[in-house]
Structure formats: structure tokens, C-alpha cells
Design a protein around this motif. Structure first.
Motif, mmCIF file in Angstrom:
data_model
loop_
_atom_site.group_PDB
_atom_site.id
_atom_site.type_symbol
_atom_site.label_atom_id
_atom_site.label_comp_id
_atom_site.label_asym_id
_atom_site.label_seq_id
_atom_site.Cartn_x
_atom_site.Cartn_y
_atom_site.Cartn_z
ATOM 1 N N ASN A 61 0.832 -1.195 0.000
ATOM 2 C CA ASN A 61 0.000 0.000 0.000
ATOM 3 C C ASN A 61 0.870 1.250 0.000
ATOM 4 N N ARG A 62 0.205 2.396 -0.156
ATOM 5 C CA ARG A 62 0.895 3.669 -0.365
ATOM 6 C C ARG A 62 1.790 4.043 0.817
ATOM 7 N N ALA A 63 2.880 4.709 0.494
ATOM 8 C CA ALA A 63 3.794 5.213 1.514
ATOM 9 C C ALA A 63 4.352 6.540 1.031
ATOM 10 N N LEU A 64 4.569 7.473 1.965
ATOM 11 C CA LEU A 64 5.095 8.795 1.653
ATOM 12 C C LEU A 64 6.102 9.206 2.712
ATOM 13 N N ALA A 65 7.098 9.967 2.302
ATOM 14 C CA ALA A 65 8.069 10.517 3.249
ATOM 15 C C ALA A 65 8.446 11.911 2.781
ATOM 16 N N ARG A 66 8.538 12.838 3.726
ATOM 17 C CA ARG A 66 8.945 14.195 3.359
ATOM 18 C C ARG A 66 10.210 14.566 4.112
ATOM 19 N N TYR A 67 11.118 15.203 3.382
ATOM 20 C CA TYR A 67 12.402 15.610 3.931
ATOM 21 C C TYR A 67 12.578 17.115 3.762
ATOM 22 N N THR A 68 13.327 17.694 4.667
ATOM 23 C CA THR A 68 13.657 19.109 4.547
ATOM 24 C C THR A 68 14.635 19.297 3.403
ATOM 25 N N PHE B 96 5.471 16.317 9.170
ATOM 26 C CA PHE B 96 4.785 15.448 8.220
ATOM 27 C C PHE B 96 4.696 14.034 8.776
ATOM 28 N N GLY B 97 3.471 13.526 8.915
ATOM 29 C CA GLY B 97 3.285 12.162 9.397
ATOM 30 C C GLY B 97 3.927 11.926 10.746
ATOM 31 N N THR B 98 4.516 10.744 10.898
ATOM 32 C CA THR B 98 5.254 10.393 12.104
ATOM 33 C C THR B 98 6.732 10.442 11.790
ATOM 34 N N ALA B 99 7.398 11.473 12.300
ATOM 35 C CA ALA B 99 8.827 11.668 12.022
ATOM 36 C C ALA B 99 9.092 11.691 10.518
ATOM 37 N N GLY B 100 8.175 12.361 9.780
ATOM 38 C CA GLY B 100 8.375 12.535 8.346
ATOM 39 C C GLY B 100 7.873 11.407 7.485
ATOM 40 N N LEU B 101 7.237 10.390 8.057
ATOM 41 C CA LEU B 101 6.856 9.199 7.312
ATOM 42 C C LEU B 101 5.368 8.882 7.476
ATOM 43 N N ILE B 102 4.726 8.525 6.361
ATOM 44 C CA ILE B 102 3.374 7.982 6.373
ATOM 45 C C ILE B 102 3.422 6.677 5.595
ATOM 46 N N ALA B 103 3.220 5.572 6.263
ATOM 47 C CA ALA B 103 3.236 4.266 5.618
ATOM 48 C C ALA B 103 1.928 3.572 5.955
ATOM 49 N N THR B 104 0.989 3.591 5.010
ATOM 50 C CA THR B 104 -0.314 2.992 5.240
ATOM 51 C C THR B 104 -0.178 1.485 5.334
ATOM 52 N N GLY C 76 -1.176 23.742 -1.968
ATOM 53 C CA GLY C 76 -0.303 23.091 -0.999
ATOM 54 C C GLY C 76 -0.605 21.613 -0.854
ATOM 55 N N GLU C 77 -1.771 21.188 -1.375
ATOM 56 C CA GLU C 77 -2.104 19.766 -1.386
ATOM 57 C C GLU C 77 -1.276 19.050 -2.449
ATOM 58 N N TYR C 78 -1.415 17.740 -2.510
ATOM 59 C CA TYR C 78 -0.683 16.940 -3.489
ATOM 60 C C TYR C 78 -1.672 16.152 -4.346
ATOM 61 N N LEU C 79 -1.287 15.912 -5.582
ATOM 62 C CA LEU C 79 -2.018 15.006 -6.447
ATOM 63 C C LEU C 79 -1.056 13.883 -6.804
ATOM 64 N N THR D 98 -0.395 17.615 4.685
ATOM 65 C CA THR D 98 0.218 16.738 5.681
ATOM 66 C C THR D 98 0.168 15.272 5.263
ATOM 67 N N GLY D 99 -0.242 15.023 3.997
ATOM 68 C CA GLY D 99 -0.196 13.674 3.467
ATOM 69 C C GLY D 99 -1.413 12.814 3.680
ATOM 70 N N GLN D 100 -2.510 13.405 4.175
ATOM 71 C CA GLN D 100 -3.717 12.622 4.436
ATOM 72 C C GLN D 100 -4.638 12.625 3.216
ATOM 73 N N LEU D 101 -5.351 11.534 3.012
ATOM 74 C CA LEU D 101 -6.251 11.407 1.876
ATOM 75 C C LEU D 101 -7.384 12.425 1.976
ATOM 76 N N VAL D 102 -7.615 13.155 0.867
ATOM 77 C CA VAL D 102 -8.696 14.136 0.788
ATOM 78 C C VAL D 102 -9.736 13.603 -0.189
ATOM 79 N N GLY D 103 -10.983 13.440 0.273
ATOM 80 C CA GLY D 103 -12.022 12.908 -0.605
ATOM 81 C C GLY D 103 -11.819 11.420 -0.855
ATOM 82 N N THR D 104 -12.259 10.982 -2.023
ATOM 83 C CA THR D 104 -12.176 9.566 -2.363
ATOM 84 C C THR D 104 -11.124 9.340 -3.448
#
Length: 257
Positions: free
Chosen positions: A43-50, A59-67, A86-89, A110-116
Motif C-alpha cells: 500500500n501507499r507510503a510517503l516521506a517528506r524531507y527538509t 509530516f506524518g510520524t517523524a516525516g513518514l506515512i506508511a499505510t 499546498g495539497e498533493y495530487l 500533511t499527506g492525508q487522503l482528501v475525498g475519495t
């Protein structure tokens, strides 16, 4: 070409999942997308770095979102861009056994799903680009009547807000199918799109391949007008072929056009 020691560790950042795409934000932060392999499905995973290559604590937990793999929707992210809001597609492919085709999702800053999640069952997306006006263009392979059988270049455009743009092509989509001449018979050719770039004037340059029965894969480059129609002013010479085998995987527009 020397490693930038001010980024990460000696110029390197190791992402804790299988990464497939990234975008560099205007503030220098880097968002990386991909997928994890935990649970039944990946499943989807995202990480943000400075800008310095350090995990972004906002962003997420210590920069990481791993669903977790057991928590749908099951999407392996491949590409991502940041919207003007500022959102992402982002888009990806359906994880194993959860349907074929591609998935497009909008994520908050912040990396959270918006809508469906939008499911595209008639195309496989390959690349994404953003024009000067903020509108987003994707390229991929349009399926034929048989599932998972790509037959044409699929180009779709979305508004800066991430919604399908009805002013482009037919209901936001243009499909291009190449032709071949084999044994004096003209017929549709297996055609795929991989690379896309948007010019400052809104015209769209595409790259891909056309498979010809008698000679294999041929590279193809073409251009669309801003409304999704073919640009007949692009390469008007008699010979419109590229003297090389294989396909065009990526396209870029230089400052001089």
C-alpha cells in the motif's frame, strides 16, 4: 556531479520503503512516494524531507506515512506533484488482487487522503506534469476491450484543484493510436505513452513508442495543442520517424523551447 554533503548523509537519503517518485517543493522540501510491502497487500507510503535531507517532523510520524498493507485503498504510488493549494495530487497502480488500472488521489499538505480515490479502469498512467497555469497533465496507456491490454496513448488533464478538466479533449481526455503499414495494409499499431512535458504556451509534448509488426518498436514524439487536439505545426516534414529503435521514456522542454 560530486555528492552534496549538505544533503542527508554525504548526499544520500535512504527511504524506508520502495520509492517510485518524488517532487521538490518551492520551499526546497522533498516529498517521496512509493509503497510498503506489509500485510496482505502492499500500500501507499510517503516521506517528506527538509531541504537538508532530514525527515520533516511536521509530516506524518517523524516525516513518514506508511499505510498498513491491510488498510485500503490499496495503491502503490508512482508519481506525485504539489498543487497550488499546498495539497498533493498523486497516482499509482492498484496493488495485487485489488483491481487493474490506475488510481488518482488528492492528499492534504500533511499527506492525508482528501475525498475519495479515483479509479481509472481504462488506462495505465505513466507520468505527470504541471503547466504554468497549474493544470496537471497525465500520460499513459489506454486499454482496449481486453483488460490490461494497452492500445493507445492516453492523455488526461486536470484543473489546478485536481479535478478533471472538461475543456481538454473529450471530457478531459485525448487518446492517440498509431498506425502501421504492413504488407501494404494499414492497421492500428500497439501504441504506448510514457513521457510528457507542458510548454509555457500550454502545448503538450508527448513521448512513447509504436510497435510495428515488421520492424519492432519505434520511438515517437508528438505535440498537442492546449485543448488536446493534434498540433499539425509540429514536424511537418515528409519523414516523421525517429531513426532509432525503442521508445521515448521521458520528455523535457528547454528554456529556449
Amino acid at each position: 556531479g560530486v555528492a552534496d554533503a549538505s544533503f542527508g548523509t554525504n548526499g544520500t537519503v535512504t527511504v524506508p520503503f520502495k520509492a517510485s517518485g518524488l517532487t521538490v517543493q518551492a520551499d526546497g522540501k522533498v516529498l517521496v512516494v512509493g509503497h510498503n510491502t506489509g500485510g496482505i497487500y502492499s500500500n501507499r507510503a510517503l516521506a517528506r524531507y527538509t531541504a537538508a535531507g532530514v525527515p520533516d517532523p511536521t509530516f506524518g510520524t517523524a516525516g513518514l506515512i506508511a499505510t498498513p498493507g491491510g488498510n485500503g485503498p490499496y495503491v502503490e504510488l508512482r508519481r506525485v506533484v504539489q498543487l497550488a493549494s499546498g495539497e498533493y495530487l498523486a497516482f499509482g497502480v492498484a496493488a495485487m488482487n485489488s483491481g487493474y488500472g490506475s488510481r488518482i488521489m488528492r492528499l492534504s499538505a500533511t499527506g492525508q487522503l482528501v475525498g475519495t480515490v479515483t479509479s481509472i479502469t481504462d488506462a495505465w498512467l505513466e507520468e505527470i506534469a504541471v503547466g504554468a497555469d497549474g493544470r496537471i497533465v497525465t500520460i499513459g496507456c489506454e486499454f482496449g476491450t481486453t483488460p490490461n491490454q494497452p492500445t493507445g496513448i492516453s492523455v488526461r488533464r486536470y484543473t489546478a484543484a485536481g479535478n478533471i478538466d472538461p475543456t481538454f479533449g473529450t471530457a478531459g481526455k485525448t487518446v492517440i493510436l498509431g498506425n502501421q503499414l504492413y504488407q501494404n495494409v494499414k492497421s492500428p499499431a500497439f501504441t504506448e505513452g510514457y513521457g510528457v512535458a507542458v510548454q509555457p504556451d500550454g502545448k503538450i509534448v508527448l513521448g512513447g513508442r509504436v510497435r510495428v509488426t515488421s520492424s519492432g518498436d519505434h520511438a515517437g514524439v508528438l505535440r498537442l495543442n492546449a485543448d488536446g487536439t493534434p498540433d499539425t505545426a509540429f514536424n511537418t516534414t515528409a519523414d516523421q520517424s525517429i531513426p532509432s529503435m525503442g521508445g521515448v521514456r521521458a520528455v523535457a522542454v528547454q528554456p529556449d523551447g
